[in-house]
Design an enzyme around this catalytic site. Sequence first.
Site, mmCIF file in Angstrom:
data_model
loop_
_atom_site.group_PDB
_atom_site.id
_atom_site.type_symbol
_atom_site.label_atom_id
_atom_site.label_comp_id
_atom_site.label_asym_id
_atom_site.label_seq_id
_atom_site.Cartn_x
_atom_site.Cartn_y
_atom_site.Cartn_z
ATOM 1 N N HIS A 55 0.823 -1.215 0.000
ATOM 2 C CA HIS A 55 0.000 0.000 0.000
ATOM 3 C C HIS A 55 0.858 1.267 0.000
ATOM 4 O O HIS A 55 0.407 2.318 -0.428
ATOM 5 C CB HIS A 55 -0.983 -0.050 1.179
ATOM 6 N N HIS A 186 -0.641 -13.341 -0.834
ATOM 7 C CA HIS A 186 -1.918 -13.737 -0.219
ATOM 8 C C HIS A 186 -1.894 -15.161 0.335
ATOM 9 O O HIS A 186 -2.883 -15.627 0.876
ATOM 10 C CB HIS A 186 -3.075 -13.523 -1.214
HETATM 11 FE FE1 HEB Z 1 -3.567 -7.890 -0.585
HETATM 12 C C1 HEB Z 1 -4.876 -8.541 2.554
HETATM 13 C C2 HEB Z 1 -6.665 -6.753 -1.608
HETATM 14 C C3 HEB Z 1 -2.301 -7.251 -3.701
HETATM 15 C C4 HEB Z 1 -0.400 -8.449 0.617
HETATM 16 N N1 HEB Z 1 -5.405 -7.688 0.299
HETATM 17 C C5 HEB Z 1 -5.723 -7.982 1.605
HETATM 18 C C6 HEB Z 1 -7.091 -7.654 1.833
HETATM 19 C C7 HEB Z 1 -7.591 -7.155 0.674
HETATM 20 C C8 HEB Z 1 -6.520 -7.178 -0.291
HETATM 21 C C9 HEB Z 1 -9.011 -6.643 0.434
HETATM 22 C C10 HEB Z 1 -7.848 -7.828 3.154
HETATM 23 C C11 HEB Z 1 -7.720 -6.584 3.990
HETATM 24 C C12 HEB Z 1 -8.548 -6.716 5.275
HETATM 25 O O1 HEB Z 1 -7.962 -6.757 6.351
HETATM 26 O O2 HEB Z 1 -9.775 -6.819 5.183
HETATM 27 N N2 HEB Z 1 -4.348 -7.172 -2.340
HETATM 28 C C13 HEB Z 1 -5.638 -6.791 -2.558
HETATM 29 C C14 HEB Z 1 -5.783 -6.417 -3.948
HETATM 30 C C15 HEB Z 1 -4.561 -6.557 -4.533
HETATM 31 C C16 HEB Z 1 -3.654 -7.029 -3.502
HETATM 32 C C17 HEB Z 1 -7.060 -5.963 -4.603
HETATM 33 C C18 HEB Z 1 -4.160 -6.286 -5.991
HETATM 34 C C19 HEB Z 1 -4.516 -7.399 -6.882
HETATM 35 N N3 HEB Z 1 -1.706 -7.836 -1.375
HETATM 36 C C20 HEB Z 1 -1.405 -7.527 -2.658
HETATM 37 C C21 HEB Z 1 0.018 -7.530 -2.844
HETATM 38 C C22 HEB Z 1 0.574 -7.836 -1.648
HETATM 39 C C23 HEB Z 1 -0.530 -8.045 -0.731
HETATM 40 C C24 HEB Z 1 0.748 -7.237 -4.134
HETATM 41 C C25 HEB Z 1 2.031 -7.966 -1.391
HETATM 42 C C26 HEB Z 1 2.756 -7.273 -0.609
HETATM 43 N N4 HEB Z 1 -2.791 -8.398 1.246
HETATM 44 C C27 HEB Z 1 -1.468 -8.681 1.487
HETATM 45 C C28 HEB Z 1 -1.339 -9.255 2.796
HETATM 46 C C29 HEB Z 1 -2.622 -9.255 3.360
HETATM 47 C C30 HEB Z 1 -3.509 -8.719 2.356
HETATM 48 C C31 HEB Z 1 -0.050 -9.748 3.423
HETATM 49 C C32 HEB Z 1 -3.039 -9.801 4.729
HETATM 50 C C33 HEB Z 1 -3.154 -8.760 5.788
HETATM 51 C C34 HEB Z 1 -3.642 -9.385 7.105
HETATM 52 O O3 HEB Z 1 -3.636 -10.621 7.251
HETATM 53 O O4 HEB Z 1 -4.066 -8.655 7.963
#
Ligand code: HEB
Length: 351
Positions: A55, A186
């Site tokens: 982010h 993830h």
């Molecule tokens: Fe992520 C978590 C969306 C890419 C690492 N994710 C997360 C969540 C969501 C998302 C809605 C849940 C939050 C709360 O607490 O409720 N992603 C998303 C989207 C995209 C992404 C739409 C574009 C396709 N991721 C991403 C990347 C990375 C990540 C490239 C590397 C560095 N995530 C992550 C982690 C977690 C998440 C380590 C877990 C946190 C906790 O467990 O607390």
Amino acid sequence: YAALTRRVACPDGVNTATNAACCQLFAVREDLQQNLFHGGLCTAEAHESLRLTFHDGIAISPALQSQGQFGGGGADGSISIFPDIETGFHPNIGLDEIVALQQPLFERHNLSHADFLHFAGAIAASNCAGAPQLVAYVGRKDATQPAPDGLVPEPFHTPDQIFDRLADASQGEFDPILTVWLLTAHTVAAANDVDPTESGLPFDSTPELWDTQFFLETQLRGTAFPGSGGNQGEVESPLAGEMRLQSDHTIARDSRTACEWQSFVDNQPKAQAMFQFVFNVLTTLGQDQNDLVNCTEVVPIPAPPQGHTHFPAGLTIADIEQAPQASPGIDLKRQVLGVQLSERLVRNVVS
Ligand code: HEB
Ligand code: CA
């Protein structure tokens, strides 16, 4: 070549480093492990710290900049420097907590906000068995203004929206294939805010392991919601207690990415090397590589993978939802490129 590498003795009297600028990271690492990650665990704080790197890093837009607007500074720590502004942006929901938890640790050391935030992400991942050793740098310049809203993808965005945004942020480097690589994260993740009635709903059955269950389980036919239904950005998952994001579901089935997605299943080396490569790109967006000192030697080598890829109890290959075919030629090319690049990265770290 190790014998040829000159090492400096750190002022702490205990450690040595290839560059004196890395010495301070030993104490930061210790502080993070003891006072944020519960002695080195892959739990919620580690997951959130890794999410924070995305982010922060992805909030940069050459497209906005070319329209004469400020496009954000990428991996510049802006989300931690201007938390009141950026954690109020909708896609950053929930990140106020980890930003607040990191702040007192940040204040005890002498790193830029940006270096601290991305180092915390690398240490976080190292606590998850099976993870790659992620890159660490010192030398990033801190943000002087917050990133604009609208740059962080949402789980209800279409693949086109997500692919376009990631390509913009990275000047074309994050194409659809590398977007899949990024989503390896993830495998150690849960959702707290997508379903307002439930928190801590993992995206795979092993949120404490960096494995490829996520890539398998997202291909299974969805059958129910783990909590309340009808939440924006959520679709049915195949397992009780598991959340499936709409964006993970659609990217797993999109004709441009389905093959690449499937190729991760039971391919632990790929789940390590590809993420190692994209994390390096993500956490340096907007920074000048020439200003950065590579301190990856301070990041612990994660524990080896645990378990093996398996169908969750009661489910079989018959529960896989067949995705349309993609073009394997392209995937293979990118795969080879990615491995070469990440080997170069590893060599830089070692030499
Ligand atoms: Fe992520 C978590 C969306 C890419 C690492 N994710 C997360 C969540 C969501 C998302 C809605 C849940 C939050 C709360 O607490 O409720 N992603 C998303 C989207 C995209 C992404 C739409 C574009 C396709 N991721 C991403 C990347 C990375 C990540 C490239 C590397 C560095 N995530 C992550 C982690 C977690 C998440 C380590 C877990 C946190 C906790 O467990 O607390
Ligand atoms: Ca997992």
